[in-house]
Design an enzyme around this catalytic site. Structure first.
Site, mmCIF file in Angstrom:
data_model
loop_
_atom_site.group_PDB
_atom_site.id
_atom_site.type_symbol
_atom_site.label_atom_id
_atom_site.label_comp_id
_atom_site.label_asym_id
_atom_site.label_seq_id
_atom_site.Cartn_x
_atom_site.Cartn_y
_atom_site.Cartn_z
ATOM 1 N N ARG A 99 70.822 49.201 5.440
ATOM 2 C CA ARG A 99 70.645 47.914 4.732
ATOM 3 C C ARG A 99 70.982 46.734 5.639
ATOM 4 O O ARG A 99 71.934 46.771 6.409
ATOM 5 C CB ARG A 99 71.558 47.844 3.507
ATOM 6 C CG ARG A 99 71.493 46.447 2.848
ATOM 7 C CD ARG A 99 72.113 46.387 1.506
ATOM 8 N NE ARG A 99 73.534 46.711 1.501
ATOM 9 C CZ ARG A 99 74.253 46.758 0.400
ATOM 10 N NH1 ARG A 99 73.694 46.500 -0.770
ATOM 11 N NH2 ARG A 99 75.531 47.073 0.459
ATOM 12 N N ARG A 156 83.172 47.559 -13.812
ATOM 13 C CA ARG A 156 83.284 48.664 -12.871
ATOM 14 C C ARG A 156 84.460 49.568 -13.201
ATOM 15 O O ARG A 156 84.699 50.539 -12.502
ATOM 16 C CB ARG A 156 83.520 48.089 -11.485
ATOM 17 C CG ARG A 156 82.404 48.387 -10.510
ATOM 18 C CD ARG A 156 82.678 47.518 -9.311
ATOM 19 N NE ARG A 156 82.002 47.956 -8.163
ATOM 20 C CZ ARG A 156 81.009 47.271 -7.589
ATOM 21 N NH1 ARG A 156 80.548 46.174 -8.128
ATOM 22 N NH2 ARG A 156 80.490 47.704 -6.485
ATOM 23 N N ARG A 204 83.687 53.866 -0.822
ATOM 24 C CA ARG A 204 83.143 53.180 -2.013
ATOM 25 C C ARG A 204 82.579 54.203 -2.993
ATOM 26 O O ARG A 204 82.719 54.053 -4.213
ATOM 27 C CB ARG A 204 82.053 52.177 -1.593
ATOM 28 C CG ARG A 204 82.639 50.940 -0.914
ATOM 29 C CD ARG A 204 81.605 50.206 -0.072
ATOM 30 N NE ARG A 204 80.527 49.626 -0.835
ATOM 31 C CZ ARG A 204 79.353 49.264 -0.305
ATOM 32 N NH1 ARG A 204 79.126 49.434 0.990
ATOM 33 N NH2 ARG A 204 78.425 48.744 -1.073
ATOM 34 N N ARG A 212 76.311 44.209 6.396
ATOM 35 C CA ARG A 212 77.574 43.922 5.707
ATOM 36 C C ARG A 212 78.715 44.732 6.322
ATOM 37 O O ARG A 212 78.521 45.878 6.717
ATOM 38 C CB ARG A 212 77.441 44.288 4.216
ATOM 39 C CG ARG A 212 77.027 43.109 3.357
ATOM 40 C CD ARG A 212 76.663 43.460 1.939
ATOM 41 N NE ARG A 212 77.593 44.294 1.211
ATOM 42 C CZ ARG A 212 77.447 44.624 -0.076
ATOM 43 N NH1 ARG A 212 76.417 44.147 -0.762
ATOM 44 N NH2 ARG A 212 78.315 45.407 -0.684
ATOM 45 N N LYS A 241 70.845 48.162 -7.336
ATOM 46 C CA LYS A 241 71.100 47.199 -8.414
ATOM 47 C C LYS A 241 70.594 45.809 -8.019
ATOM 48 O O LYS A 241 69.869 45.172 -8.773
ATOM 49 C CB LYS A 241 72.607 47.144 -8.734
ATOM 50 C CG LYS A 241 73.206 48.489 -9.153
ATOM 51 C CD LYS A 241 74.681 48.392 -9.480
ATOM 52 C CE LYS A 241 75.577 48.070 -8.318
ATOM 53 N NZ LYS A 241 75.609 49.107 -7.251
HETATM 54 P P1 AP5 Z 1 70.793 47.320 -2.955
HETATM 55 O O1 AP5 Z 1 69.809 46.822 -3.936
HETATM 56 O O2 AP5 Z 1 71.439 46.335 -2.040
HETATM 57 O O3 AP5 Z 1 71.891 48.231 -3.684
HETATM 58 P P2 AP5 Z 1 73.096 47.830 -4.646
HETATM 59 O O4 AP5 Z 1 73.152 48.843 -5.723
HETATM 60 O O5 AP5 Z 1 72.977 46.392 -5.049
HETATM 61 O O6 AP5 Z 1 74.278 48.096 -3.622
HETATM 62 P P3 AP5 Z 1 75.613 47.287 -3.303
HETATM 63 O O7 AP5 Z 1 76.174 47.928 -2.034
HETATM 64 O O8 AP5 Z 1 75.390 45.803 -3.213
HETATM 65 O O9 AP5 Z 1 76.473 47.642 -4.488
HETATM 66 P P4 AP5 Z 1 77.964 47.677 -4.571
HETATM 67 O O10 AP5 Z 1 78.085 47.854 -6.010
HETATM 68 O O11 AP5 Z 1 78.696 48.660 -3.756
HETATM 69 O O12 AP5 Z 1 78.398 46.316 -3.869
HETATM 70 P P5 AP5 Z 1 78.828 44.910 -4.451
HETATM 71 O O13 AP5 Z 1 78.233 43.887 -3.585
HETATM 72 O O14 AP5 Z 1 78.572 44.853 -5.920
HETATM 73 O O15 AP5 Z 1 70.045 48.457 -2.084
HETATM 74 C C1 AP5 Z 1 70.714 49.092 -1.004
HETATM 75 C C2 AP5 Z 1 69.704 49.365 0.133
HETATM 76 O O16 AP5 Z 1 68.779 50.348 -0.302
HETATM 77 C C3 AP5 Z 1 68.863 48.148 0.555
HETATM 78 O O17 AP5 Z 1 68.655 48.185 1.935
HETATM 79 C C4 AP5 Z 1 67.527 48.327 -0.201
HETATM 80 O O18 AP5 Z 1 66.440 47.764 0.508
HETATM 81 C C5 AP5 Z 1 67.438 49.854 -0.270
HETATM 82 N N1 AP5 Z 1 66.813 50.358 -1.486
HETATM 83 C C6 AP5 Z 1 67.055 49.949 -2.771
HETATM 84 N N2 AP5 Z 1 66.332 50.683 -3.649
HETATM 85 C C7 AP5 Z 1 65.643 51.571 -2.896
HETATM 86 C C8 AP5 Z 1 64.717 52.612 -3.227
HETATM 87 N N3 AP5 Z 1 64.371 52.891 -4.498
HETATM 88 N N4 AP5 Z 1 64.192 53.353 -2.209
HETATM 89 C C9 AP5 Z 1 64.543 53.099 -0.918
HETATM 90 N N5 AP5 Z 1 65.396 52.125 -0.546
HETATM 91 C C10 AP5 Z 1 65.948 51.377 -1.524
HETATM 92 O O19 AP5 Z 1 80.397 44.957 -4.292
HETATM 93 C C11 AP5 Z 1 81.007 44.881 -3.012
HETATM 94 C C12 AP5 Z 1 82.526 44.988 -3.160
HETATM 95 O O20 AP5 Z 1 83.008 43.901 -3.987
HETATM 96 C C13 AP5 Z 1 83.023 46.251 -3.869
HETATM 97 O O21 AP5 Z 1 83.175 47.341 -2.974
HETATM 98 C C14 AP5 Z 1 84.386 45.752 -4.405
HETATM 99 O O22 AP5 Z 1 85.349 45.705 -3.391
HETATM 100 C C15 AP5 Z 1 84.070 44.330 -4.838
HETATM 101 N N6 AP5 Z 1 83.632 44.254 -6.248
HETATM 102 C C16 AP5 Z 1 82.413 43.874 -6.702
HETATM 103 N N7 AP5 Z 1 82.366 43.913 -8.049
HETATM 104 C C17 AP5 Z 1 83.607 44.333 -8.452
HETATM 105 C C18 AP5 Z 1 84.186 44.596 -9.723
HETATM 106 N N8 AP5 Z 1 83.485 44.426 -10.866
HETATM 107 N N9 AP5 Z 1 85.461 45.030 -9.753
HETATM 108 C C19 AP5 Z 1 86.184 45.201 -8.634
HETATM 109 N N10 AP5 Z 1 85.701 44.959 -7.398
HETATM 110 C C20 AP5 Z 1 84.416 44.533 -7.305
#
Ligand code: AP5
Length: 211
Positions: A125, A86, A169, A158, A13
């Protein structure tokens, strides 16, 4: 353009949001990034949220909805929400908010990726703790170890990218967030995108749905 990006952790994402933002005038709003900024700043929200984030659980809806109400009030162009909603309760709150602001959503993009691909992506990552740039140890490495290519800030792993937390997760995603596919399918906004392949293939799939 007002869109939301849904998908499991590691779906790409954040990575794809950067590409979309370079093409369209949208505000990229990542709930994870806002929460991490609050954790770094030691704000009351950050102190509360950290407990949930470290264990891979969701931060309670009431905190997230209030945070997003404040953030969305500052939007002047279109937006791309990354990581929100979410839960169904968050999606309902967003619908209410959009109604109040007379800003209907245009699309909900679901990035679909198998669990084992997620574990590989997140295990490798690395992120810049200063500008948020995203790297991968094999797929997209930063040039100098520990240093960001873009801003020279520190590149780190992270806390929630340890395998046991990644698996937690994923299970939280399947239980709480996956039901949003049906929610947005019913309102005709859902677009499913195969995001399990290489970066360029995912980009092409996104282009095929207009992004
Ligand atoms: P990346 O682009 O970083 O993936 P992402 O989908 O953004 O993953 P996140 O881990 O950031 O998502 P998340 O939803 O768990 O975490 P968030 O920060 O929102 O890509 C991942 C890796 O893969 C990278 O190394 C990239 O280079 C590689 N990659 C990408 N695409 C690729 C491809 N096509 N091929 C190969 N490699 C690839 O949330 C963190 C925490 O915050 C949650 O656990 C929760 O506790 C809290 N939180 C956040 N939002 C909410 C909410 N709305 N409600 C409640 N709690 C929340």
């Amino acid at each position: 353009m007002r869109i939301i990006l849904i998908g499991p952790p590691g779906a790409g994402k954040g990575t794809q949001a950067v590409a979309v933002k370079s093409k369209f005038p949208v505000d990229h709003i990542s709930t994870g990034d806002i929460l991490r900024e609050n954790v770094r700043a030691g704000s009351p929200l950050g102190i509360e949220a950290k407990k949930f984030m470290d264990s891979g659980s969701l931060v309670p809806d009431v905190l997230i909805i209030e945070m997003m109400r404040e953030r969305l009030a500052k939007v002047s162009v279109g937006f791309m929400l990354d990581g929100f909603p979410r839960t169904v309760a968050q999606a309902e709150a967003l619908d209410e908010l959009m109604k109040e602001m007379s800003m209907p959503l245009d699309a909900a993009i679901l990035l679909e990726v198998p669990d084992e691909t997620v574990v590989k992506r997140l295990g490798g990552r690395r992120v810049c703790s200063s500008c948020g740039a995203i790297f991968h140890v094999t797929g997209n490495p930063n040039k100098i170890e520990g240093i960001c290519d873009i801003c020279s800030g520190p590149v780190i792993q992270r806390d929630d990218d340890r395998e046991e937390v990644i698996r937690r997760r994923l299970s939280v995603y399947h239980k709480n967030t996956a039901p949003l596919a049906e929610y947005y399918e019913k309102s005709g906004l859902l677009h499913r995108v195969d995001a399990g392949g290489p970066l360029d293939a995912v980009k092409a799939h996104l282009e095929s749905v207009g992004l």
